[in-house]
Design a protein around this motif. Structure first.
Motif, mmCIF file in Angstrom:
data_model
loop_
_atom_site.group_PDB
_atom_site.id
_atom_site.type_symbol
_atom_site.label_atom_id
_atom_site.label_comp_id
_atom_site.label_asym_id
_atom_site.label_seq_id
_atom_site.Cartn_x
_atom_site.Cartn_y
_atom_site.Cartn_z
ATOM 1 N N VAL A 115 19.716 26.308 17.181
ATOM 2 C CA VAL A 115 18.855 27.516 17.292
ATOM 3 C C VAL A 115 18.232 27.590 18.761
ATOM 4 O O VAL A 115 18.480 28.997 19.186
ATOM 5 N N THR A 116 17.458 26.630 19.037
ATOM 6 C CA THR A 116 16.650 26.830 20.178
ATOM 7 C C THR A 116 17.573 26.969 21.237
ATOM 8 O O THR A 116 17.189 27.998 22.153
ATOM 9 N N TRP A 117 18.724 26.248 21.426
ATOM 10 C CA TRP A 117 19.637 26.355 22.510
ATOM 11 C C TRP A 117 20.260 27.874 22.652
ATOM 12 O O TRP A 117 20.116 28.443 23.511
ATOM 13 N N LEU A 118 20.851 28.380 21.441
ATOM 14 C CA LEU A 118 20.986 29.654 21.451
ATOM 15 C C LEU A 118 19.945 30.701 21.875
ATOM 16 O O LEU A 118 20.340 31.690 22.482
ATOM 17 N N LEU A 119 18.779 30.766 21.353
ATOM 18 C CA LEU A 119 17.777 31.621 21.630
ATOM 19 C C LEU A 119 17.554 31.503 23.047
ATOM 20 O O LEU A 119 17.184 32.646 23.681
ATOM 21 N N MET A 120 17.260 30.282 23.804
ATOM 22 C CA MET A 120 17.061 30.252 25.096
ATOM 23 C C MET A 120 18.171 30.678 25.938
ATOM 24 O O MET A 120 17.970 31.097 27.165
ATOM 25 N N ARG A 121 19.335 30.806 25.429
ATOM 26 C CA ARG A 121 20.633 31.392 26.409
ATOM 27 C C ARG A 121 20.490 32.849 26.170
ATOM 28 O O ARG A 121 21.351 33.334 26.916
ATOM 29 N N SER A 122 19.691 33.308 25.326
ATOM 30 C CA SER A 122 19.950 34.863 24.982
ATOM 31 C C SER A 122 19.028 35.510 25.811
ATOM 32 O O SER A 122 18.113 34.951 26.502
ATOM 33 N N PRO A 123 19.106 37.044 25.962
ATOM 34 C CA PRO A 123 18.301 37.679 26.568
ATOM 35 C C PRO A 123 16.751 37.710 26.355
ATOM 36 O O PRO A 123 15.826 37.646 27.015
ATOM 37 N N TRP A 124 16.565 37.403 25.023
ATOM 38 C CA TRP A 124 15.114 37.170 24.408
ATOM 39 C C TRP A 124 14.432 35.991 24.890
ATOM 40 O O TRP A 124 13.369 35.907 25.534
ATOM 41 N N GLY A 125 15.513 34.761 25.090
ATOM 42 C CA GLY A 125 14.859 33.787 25.564
ATOM 43 C C GLY A 125 14.500 33.573 27.009
ATOM 44 O O GLY A 125 13.694 33.243 27.683
ATOM 45 N N ARG A 126 15.314 34.530 27.761
ATOM 46 C CA ARG A 126 15.173 34.707 29.298
ATOM 47 C C ARG A 126 13.700 35.415 29.365
ATOM 48 O O ARG A 126 13.112 35.359 30.580
ATOM 49 N N VAL A 127 13.378 36.475 28.622
ATOM 50 C CA VAL A 127 12.307 37.209 28.608
ATOM 51 C C VAL A 127 11.254 36.117 28.393
ATOM 52 O O VAL A 127 9.913 36.049 28.977
ATOM 53 N N LEU A 128 11.303 35.157 27.384
ATOM 54 C CA LEU A 128 10.111 34.317 27.351
ATOM 55 C C LEU A 128 9.759 33.431 28.463
ATOM 56 O O LEU A 128 8.593 33.261 28.876
ATOM 57 N N LYS A 129 10.928 33.145 29.198
ATOM 58 C CA LYS A 129 10.861 32.371 30.431
ATOM 59 C C LYS A 129 10.136 33.105 31.607
ATOM 60 O O LYS A 129 9.299 32.581 32.316
ATOM 61 N N GLY A 130 10.501 34.429 31.401
ATOM 62 C CA GLY A 130 9.887 35.033 32.357
ATOM 63 C C GLY A 130 8.216 35.342 32.301
ATOM 64 O O GLY A 130 7.371 35.443 33.272
ATOM 65 N N ALA B 127 9.066 19.093 28.825
ATOM 66 C CA ALA B 127 9.016 20.363 28.181
ATOM 67 C C ALA B 127 9.921 21.387 28.947
ATOM 68 O O ALA B 127 10.545 21.022 29.767
ATOM 69 N N ALA B 128 10.277 22.506 28.018
ATOM 70 C CA ALA B 128 11.556 23.384 28.492
ATOM 71 C C ALA B 128 12.537 22.826 28.588
ATOM 72 O O ALA B 128 13.453 23.322 29.266
ATOM 73 N N THR B 129 13.057 21.935 27.770
ATOM 74 C CA THR B 129 14.363 21.121 27.635
ATOM 75 C C THR B 129 14.713 21.205 26.027
ATOM 76 O O THR B 129 13.563 21.469 25.212
ATOM 77 N N ILE B 130 15.852 21.163 25.949
ATOM 78 C CA ILE B 130 16.510 21.435 24.320
ATOM 79 C C ILE B 130 16.201 20.101 23.834
ATOM 80 O O ILE B 130 15.758 19.987 22.701
#
Length: 328
Positions: A176-191, A256-259
């Motif tokens: 789930v985390t891997w999919l979320l962080m690959r999504s546009p939502w996850g990219r916004v979080l990283k931003g 941190a910030a790794t799956i």
């Protein structure tokens, strides 16, 4: 040779323990908070307590297993909501202060003697009182099973069923985390983690995204609390400040910030402690170090190793140095 074989077996037992899996689950949630979003949550143990007690009290109240899971998730999400509304518009250090205090409030409230009929007070609630619903779901036959030199009952207190469910949840949450962080939502979080003002200038509601991340990571922490309670009991002091400290150590160790960082960090954390105490107990005389002193020394050595890791490889074992630009 016998010592080495026994040590390897103990390492395997520790690596597959439900407690190890519980820390992985909570560390995955913390990684969503800090690693991917930059939220300084210093009270992840509070989410574990809220989720764990929400499940246990609901089961003992007769709500059934799956409704109790839902109650646990809602309780953790509500806890995140109450924490996030007054703090997420502020910088990270304010969130750190609030989460530390909130986790301690939850712990001390659960310890109150007046609430002993509900929470069990300082002694907590023993797992046989709430495991029946969980054990009833087991598809495994009665008896014991041996696998890779490990031998446990199929369904019981220290069993294969708990391990299957615990590590199944770990795999699920990692995916789930891997999919979320690959999504546009996850990219916004990283931003948001790297430059919240820039993300806000693009028209994104950063408060909403941070609240969602806090709630999702908190729910994962709640599942960690549930799994941690299964082997023996749910106890307020078993999920205190030290637990949050250990979770931060696990996350930073793995990266941190790794799956897979929380998974690797948790296994290494428990295995290294086991190796230190086992080797010291075998080769160091009691006149120099007794069992209690060996335990203290193991924590000292782990602390030193963490300091060296932060100094020489701050991104952790699996981390990327480019992921260290946190806007907190």
């Amino acid at each position: 040779m016998d010592f080495l074989i026994g040590l390897l077996q103990a390492i395997l037992q520790t690596a597959l323990s439900p407690i190890t899996a519980a820390f992985v689950l909570a560390a995955i949630g913390l990684n969503i908070h800090f690693g991917f979003t930059g939220l300084m949550n210093m009270g992840q143990a509070g989410f574990m307590l809220v989720g764990g007690y929400g499940f246990v009290i609901s089961v003992m109240g007769g709500l059934g297993f799956f409704p109790s899971i839902l109650i646990s998730m809602l309780a953790a999400a509500l806890f995140a909501l109450l924490l996030g509304i007054p703090t997420l518009k502020l910088r990270g250090d304010y969130l750190a202060i609030v989460t530390i205090g909130a986790a301690e409030i939850i712990r001390m409230t659960a310890r109150l003697a007046n609430l002993s009929p509900i929470t069990g007070g300082p002694s907590g609630i023993q797992s046989p009182q709430f495991r029946e619903e969980f054990n009833a779901l087991s598809p495994l036959p009665e008896g014991r099973t041996s696998f890779l030199s490990l031998d446990y009952v199929n369904t019981g207190v220290d069993d294969w069923w708990s391990r299957i469910v615990a590590w199944g949840l770990v795999i699920l949450f990692l995916i789930v985390t891997w999919l979320l962080m690959r999504s546009p939502w996850g990219r916004v979080l990283k931003g948001i983690r790297e430059d919240e003002d820039a993300v806000r200038s693009l028209g994104k509601n950063t408060f909403s995204y941070k609240m969602q991340a806090l709630m999702i990571g908190g729910v994962m922490g709640g599942f960690g609390g549930i799994i941690m309670a299964f082997p023996a009991a749910i106890n307020p002091d078993g999920m205190g400040r030290a637990t949050t400290f250990n979770l931060w150590m696990i996350m930073l160790l793995g990266g941190a910030a790794t799956i897979l960082g929380p998974l690797l960090g948790s296994i290494l954390f428990f295995v290294v402690r086991l190796v230190i105490t086992s080797v010291a107990g075998e080769f160091v005389p009691d006149s120099i170090l007794n069992a209690q002193q060996t335990e203290i020394v193991s924590w000292i050595l782990i602390g030193l190793m963490l300091m060296l890791l932060v100094i020489f490889r701050p991104q952790g074992i699996l981390g990327n140095k480019k992921e260290l630009s946190f806007n907190v």
